[in-house]
Design a protein around this motif. Structure first.
Motif, mmCIF file in Angstrom:
data_model
loop_
_atom_site.group_PDB
_atom_site.id
_atom_site.type_symbol
_atom_site.label_atom_id
_atom_site.label_comp_id
_atom_site.label_asym_id
_atom_site.label_seq_id
_atom_site.Cartn_x
_atom_site.Cartn_y
_atom_site.Cartn_z
ATOM 1 N N ALA A 11 19.802 3.445 -38.548
ATOM 2 C CA ALA A 11 19.011 4.001 -37.201
ATOM 3 C C ALA A 11 17.753 3.431 -37.434
ATOM 4 O O ALA A 11 17.111 2.987 -36.467
ATOM 5 C CB ALA A 11 19.139 5.309 -37.082
ATOM 6 N N ALA A 12 17.205 3.353 -38.752
ATOM 7 C CA ALA A 12 15.941 2.691 -38.965
ATOM 8 C C ALA A 12 15.802 1.239 -38.834
ATOM 9 O O ALA A 12 14.572 1.034 -38.237
ATOM 10 C CB ALA A 12 15.422 3.509 -40.436
ATOM 11 N N ALA A 13 16.699 0.777 -39.171
ATOM 12 C CA ALA A 13 16.745 -0.429 -38.921
ATOM 13 C C ALA A 13 16.840 -1.087 -37.497
ATOM 14 O O ALA A 13 16.244 -1.857 -37.112
ATOM 15 C CB ALA A 13 18.022 -1.359 -39.758
ATOM 16 N N VAL A 14 17.677 -0.165 -36.708
ATOM 17 C CA VAL A 14 17.670 -0.733 -35.222
ATOM 18 C C VAL A 14 16.490 -0.181 -34.768
ATOM 19 O O VAL A 14 15.862 -1.198 -33.871
ATOM 20 C CB VAL A 14 18.980 0.158 -34.731
ATOM 21 C CG1 VAL A 14 18.842 0.149 -33.164
ATOM 22 C CG2 VAL A 14 20.203 -0.155 -35.128
ATOM 23 N N ALA A 16 13.296 -0.383 -36.136
ATOM 24 C CA ALA A 16 12.447 -1.367 -36.467
ATOM 25 C C ALA A 16 12.629 -2.747 -35.795
ATOM 26 O O ALA A 16 11.656 -3.276 -35.615
ATOM 27 C CB ALA A 16 12.590 -1.515 -38.122
ATOM 28 N N ILE A 17 13.969 -2.899 -35.235
ATOM 29 C CA ILE A 17 13.995 -4.045 -34.461
ATOM 30 C C ILE A 17 13.637 -3.981 -33.005
ATOM 31 O O ILE A 17 12.886 -4.692 -32.590
ATOM 32 C CB ILE A 17 15.422 -4.646 -34.709
ATOM 33 C CG1 ILE A 17 15.843 -4.973 -36.199
ATOM 34 C CG2 ILE A 17 15.606 -5.695 -33.591
ATOM 35 C CD1 ILE A 17 17.467 -5.221 -36.486
ATOM 36 N N ASP A 18 13.947 -2.961 -32.480
ATOM 37 C CA ASP A 18 13.782 -2.746 -31.050
ATOM 38 C C ASP A 18 12.332 -2.117 -30.668
ATOM 39 O O ASP A 18 11.750 -2.426 -29.599
ATOM 40 C CB ASP A 18 14.962 -1.798 -30.481
ATOM 41 C CG ASP A 18 16.279 -2.372 -30.416
ATOM 42 O OD1 ASP A 18 16.319 -3.666 -30.261
ATOM 43 O OD2 ASP A 18 17.213 -1.849 -30.517
ATOM 44 N N PHE A 19 11.884 -1.274 -31.443
ATOM 45 C CA PHE A 19 10.780 -0.697 -30.851
ATOM 46 C C PHE A 19 9.515 -1.555 -30.718
ATOM 47 O O PHE A 19 8.539 -1.237 -29.632
ATOM 48 C CB PHE A 19 10.218 0.525 -32.368
ATOM 49 C CG PHE A 19 9.377 1.393 -31.962
ATOM 50 C CD1 PHE A 19 9.293 2.383 -30.886
ATOM 51 C CD2 PHE A 19 7.975 1.183 -32.247
ATOM 52 C CE1 PHE A 19 8.304 3.067 -30.559
ATOM 53 C CE2 PHE A 19 7.075 2.058 -32.221
ATOM 54 C CZ PHE A 19 7.145 2.978 -31.066
ATOM 55 N N GLU A 30 11.381 3.820 -20.850
ATOM 56 C CA GLU A 30 12.334 3.140 -21.588
ATOM 57 C C GLU A 30 12.259 3.662 -23.230
ATOM 58 O O GLU A 30 13.352 3.852 -23.715
ATOM 59 C CB GLU A 30 12.399 1.687 -21.591
ATOM 60 C CG GLU A 30 12.870 1.058 -20.304
ATOM 61 C CD GLU A 30 11.647 1.165 -19.154
ATOM 62 O OE1 GLU A 30 10.577 1.632 -19.437
ATOM 63 O OE2 GLU A 30 11.836 0.574 -18.031
ATOM 64 N N MET A 31 11.035 3.668 -23.716
ATOM 65 C CA MET A 31 10.918 4.148 -24.958
ATOM 66 C C MET A 31 11.563 5.843 -25.062
ATOM 67 O O MET A 31 12.021 6.061 -26.104
ATOM 68 C CB MET A 31 9.429 4.179 -25.174
ATOM 69 C CG MET A 31 9.340 4.447 -26.683
ATOM 70 S SD MET A 31 7.466 4.466 -27.288
ATOM 71 C CE MET A 31 6.872 3.056 -26.450
ATOM 72 N N THR A 32 11.095 6.611 -24.299
ATOM 73 C CA THR A 32 11.692 8.068 -23.920
ATOM 74 C C THR A 32 13.243 7.841 -24.132
ATOM 75 O O THR A 32 13.817 8.709 -24.730
ATOM 76 C CB THR A 32 11.185 8.777 -22.832
ATOM 77 O OG1 THR A 32 9.631 8.648 -22.748
ATOM 78 C CG2 THR A 32 11.625 10.134 -23.053
ATOM 79 N N VAL A 33 13.748 7.264 -23.261
ATOM 80 C CA VAL A 33 15.602 7.178 -23.203
ATOM 81 C C VAL A 33 15.843 6.609 -24.395
ATOM 82 O O VAL A 33 16.850 7.083 -24.954
ATOM 83 C CB VAL A 33 15.855 6.335 -21.887
ATOM 84 C CG1 VAL A 33 17.283 6.125 -21.931
ATOM 85 C CG2 VAL A 33 15.280 7.054 -20.576
ATOM 86 N N TYR A 34 15.148 5.648 -24.951
ATOM 87 C CA TYR A 34 15.660 4.941 -26.122
ATOM 88 C C TYR A 34 15.704 6.055 -27.223
ATOM 89 O O TYR A 34 16.607 5.972 -27.951
ATOM 90 C CB TYR A 34 14.757 3.605 -26.509
ATOM 91 C CG TYR A 34 14.872 3.181 -27.806
ATOM 92 C CD1 TYR A 34 15.897 2.324 -28.005
ATOM 93 C CD2 TYR A 34 14.362 3.428 -29.072
ATOM 94 C CE1 TYR A 34 16.260 1.498 -29.182
ATOM 95 C CE2 TYR A 34 14.476 2.890 -30.211
ATOM 96 C CZ TYR A 34 15.442 1.803 -30.155
ATOM 97 O OH TYR A 34 15.817 1.284 -31.486
ATOM 98 N N PHE A 35 14.622 6.661 -27.535
ATOM 99 C CA PHE A 35 14.379 7.928 -28.522
ATOM 100 C C PHE A 35 15.305 8.776 -28.443
ATOM 101 O O PHE A 35 16.118 9.394 -29.378
ATOM 102 C CB PHE A 35 13.115 8.366 -28.731
ATOM 103 C CG PHE A 35 12.191 7.379 -29.517
ATOM 104 C CD1 PHE A 35 12.464 6.758 -30.738
ATOM 105 C CD2 PHE A 35 11.025 6.972 -29.073
ATOM 106 C CE1 PHE A 35 11.555 6.099 -31.529
ATOM 107 C CE2 PHE A 35 10.037 6.235 -29.497
ATOM 108 C CZ PHE A 35 10.506 5.705 -30.772
#
Length: 79
Positions: A11-14, A16-19, A30-35
């Motif tokens: 989850a941390a790797a994903v 780190a790539i997307d955030f 989108e960030m709210t839905v992502y988290f």
């Protein structure tokens, strides 16, 4: 324990790539839905790694549609 840490690391790797891209474009919704989805997936992944009972969505669908099926059978007969 190791599987739980593996799920957290994934989850941390994903994240780190997307955030960084989401933050740079300032897409707050989108960030709210992502988290939210990341938290749900992380929780279910850790629960499954610890061999806890994880809810099955198919059972929920059956519980919702079974009364509807019975109602339609009462109205139209067996089909």
């Amino acid at each position: 324990m190791l599987f739980g840490l593996t799920v957290i690391a994934a989850a941390a790797a994903v994240m780190a790539i997307d955030f960084p891209g989401i933050w740079k474009r300032k897409e707050w919704k989108e960030m709210t839905v992502y988290f939210l989805f990341l938290l749900i997936g992380l929780t279910l992944g850790i629960a499954q790694a610890r061999h806890l009972p994880v809810p099955n969505p198919l059972e929920w669908i059956i519980k919702i549609h079974l009364p509807i099926k019975h109602l339609l059978e009462m109205i139209y007969g067996k089909f």
